[in-house]
Design a protein around this motif. Structure first.
Motif, PDB file in Angstrom:
ATOM      1  N   UNK A  22     -26.734  69.701  32.762  1.00 38.10           N
ATOM      2  CA  UNK A  22     -26.556  70.532  33.952  1.00 38.10           C
ATOM      3  C   UNK A  22     -27.130  69.852  35.193  1.00 38.10           C
ATOM      4  N   UNK A  23     -28.304  69.251  35.072  1.00 38.64           N
ATOM      5  CA  UNK A  23     -28.912  68.550  36.216  1.00 38.64           C
ATOM      6  C   UNK A  23     -28.028  67.388  36.649  1.00 38.64           C
ATOM      7  N   UNK A  24     -27.481  66.653  35.669  1.00 42.01           N
ATOM      8  CA  UNK A  24     -26.595  65.526  35.987  1.00 42.01           C
ATOM      9  C   UNK A  24     -25.374  66.005  36.772  1.00 42.01           C
ATOM     10  N   UNK A  25     -24.805  67.137  36.355  1.00 42.20           N
ATOM     11  CA  UNK A  25     -23.626  67.690  37.048  1.00 42.20           C
ATOM     12  C   UNK A  25     -23.988  68.088  38.475  1.00 42.20           C
ATOM     13  N   UNK A  26     -25.129  68.767  38.636  1.00 42.43           N
ATOM     14  CA  UNK A  26     -25.550  69.201  39.963  1.00 42.43           C
ATOM     15  C   UNK A  26     -25.805  68.011  40.884  1.00 42.43           C
ATOM     16  N   UNK A  27     -26.475  66.988  40.369  1.00 47.13           N
ATOM     17  CA  UNK A  27     -26.773  65.817  41.197  1.00 47.13           C
ATOM     18  C   UNK A  27     -25.483  65.064  41.530  1.00 47.13           C
ATOM     19  N   UNK A  28     -24.579  64.962  40.558  1.00 52.32           N
ATOM     20  CA  UNK A  28     -23.287  64.317  40.803  1.00 52.32           C
ATOM     21  C   UNK A  28     -22.502  65.071  41.881  1.00 52.32           C
ATOM     22  N   UNK A  86     -38.893  67.668  33.863  1.00 47.68           N
ATOM     23  CA  UNK A  86     -37.783  68.009  34.758  1.00 47.68           C
ATOM     24  C   UNK A  86     -37.792  67.091  35.971  1.00 47.68           C
ATOM     25  N   UNK A  87     -38.973  66.857  36.537  1.00 45.71           N
ATOM     26  CA  UNK A  87     -39.083  65.957  37.689  1.00 45.71           C
ATOM     27  C   UNK A  87     -38.659  64.540  37.304  1.00 45.71           C
ATOM     28  N   UNK A  88     -39.089  64.081  36.126  1.00 50.74           N
ATOM     29  CA  UNK A  88     -38.711  62.745  35.652  1.00 50.74           C
ATOM     30  C   UNK A  88     -37.199  62.653  35.435  1.00 50.74           C
ATOM     31  N   UNK A  89     -36.619  63.718  34.853  1.00 53.54           N
ATOM     32  CA  UNK A  89     -35.171  63.742  34.609  1.00 53.54           C
ATOM     33  C   UNK A  89     -34.398  63.673  35.917  1.00 53.54           C
ATOM     34  N   UNK A  90     -34.825  64.471  36.892  1.00 53.95           N
ATOM     35  CA  UNK A  90     -34.164  64.469  38.206  1.00 53.95           C
ATOM     36  C   UNK A  90     -34.279  63.091  38.858  1.00 53.95           C
ATOM     37  N   UNK A  95     -31.463  58.305  40.577  1.00 51.68           N
ATOM     38  CA  UNK A  95     -31.329  56.850  40.726  1.00 51.68           C
ATOM     39  C   UNK A  95     -30.017  56.371  40.117  1.00 51.68           C
ATOM     40  N   UNK A  96     -29.666  56.908  38.936  1.00 53.14           N
ATOM     41  CA  UNK A  96     -28.444  56.485  38.250  1.00 53.14           C
ATOM     42  C   UNK A  96     -27.195  56.908  39.021  1.00 53.14           C
ATOM     43  N   UNK A  97     -27.165  58.177  39.469  1.00 55.73           N
ATOM     44  CA  UNK A  97     -25.961  58.712  40.122  1.00 55.73           C
ATOM     45  C   UNK A  97     -25.855  58.271  41.578  1.00 55.73           C
ATOM     46  N   UNK A  98     -26.960  58.435  42.331  1.00 58.27           N
ATOM     47  CA  UNK A  98     -26.928  58.142  43.770  1.00 58.27           C
ATOM     48  C   UNK A  98     -27.453  56.758  44.125  1.00 58.27           C
ATOM     49  N   UNK A  99     -28.017  56.069  43.113  1.00 55.16           N
ATOM     50  CA  UNK A  99     -28.582  54.746  43.323  1.00 55.16           C
ATOM     51  C   UNK A  99     -29.578  54.736  44.479  1.00 55.16           C
TER      52      UNK A  99
END
Length: 203
Positions: A22-28, A86-90, A95-99
C-alpha cells in the motif's frame, strides 16, 4: 519480553506485506509521504494493541511467565519499532520510486505524531477498551464540527496553515525540542499504562 515483541511482529506478518504494498502504491501515485506515514503509523500501532485486547488473550498472557510490566512494556517497545519500520519502509520506497531522499523533517513529524497517538491511546485503552476510544474520537469530532460552525469558521484554514508551516520549517532545534518533549510524554504514558494494567482484574 523479547518473545512478546516477536509475537506481535509474527502475528501481523501478512499485515506488514499489505502495508508495504500500500505504501509503495501511495508513493508511486505521488501521495504525501508525511500523510501516508502518519496514517499507517496510527493504524499499525492501534491494531497492534487490538490483537491482544480480547479477554481470552489477556487471560492467556497473564498465565505466561511474564510480569504485567513486561506485557505493557513489550507493547510500547513494539509500537516504537513499528513506527521506525514504517519510516524505514517509506524512506526506502521513496528512494526506489522517486530516486530522492525523503524530507527528513517529514519523517520526524511521522515519528512525533505517531508516538503522541500511542501515548494518548494506550493508557485509555488499558483503562477502558479501544472501542470506547472510538466513541471518544466521534465525540471529539462532533465537538470539532460544533466549534467549527459556531465559533471558529476558518479553523480548517488555520490548521492547514499550521501543518504547512511545520512541514516547511527546517530548524533542527525546534524539532529536537518537540522530539524530546514527545519522548518524555511517551515515557510518562508508558509508566501510566503499567500502573493501570497492574491493577486490572481479569475474570
Amino acid at each position: 519480553m523479547l518473545q512478546l515483541i516477536k509475537k506481535d511482529f509474527y502475528i501481523q506478518k501478512m499485515v506488514w506485506l499489505f502495508m508495504i504494498l500500500a505504501i509503495a502504491i501511495y508513493i508511486f501515485a505521488q501521495a504525501s509521504s508525511l500523510f501516508v506515514g502518519i496514517i499507517f503509523g496510527i493504524v499499525m500501532t492501534v491494531n497492534l494493541f487490538a490483537i491482544d485486547e480480547k479477554k481470552s488473550a489477556q487471560l492467556l498472557l497473564n498465565s505466561l511467565p511474564f510480569t504485567r510490566k513486561e506485557i505493557v512494556s513489550s507493547k510500547y517497545i513494539a509500537a516504537f519499532l513499528y513506527i521506525m519500520c514504517i519510516i524505514a519502509t517509506i524512506s526506502v520506497l521513496h528512494v526506489v520510486v522517486n530516486q530522492a531522499i525523503p524530507n527528513i523533517y517529514h519523517l520526524l513529524m511521522i515519528c512525533i505524531v505517531s508516538l503522541l497517538v500511542v501515548a494518548i491511546f494506550y493508557p485509555f485503552a488499558y483503562r477502558f477498551s479501544s472501542k470506547y476510544f472510538t466513541f471518544l474520537f466521534v465525540g471529539i469530532f462532533a465537538a470539532y464540527l460544533f466549534c467549527l460552525k459556531l465559533f471558529v469558521p476558518n479553523i480548517n484554514d488555520q490548521i492547514r496553515e499550521l501543518v504547512g508551516y511545520l512541514s516547511s520549517v527546517s530548524q533542527p532545534m525546534i524539532y529536537a525540542y518537540i522530539l524530546v518533549a514527545t519522548v518524555i510524554f511517551y515515557s510518562m504514558s508508558w509508566l501510566l499504562s503499567i500502573r493501570i494494567y497492574s491493577k486490572k482484574v481479569f475474570e
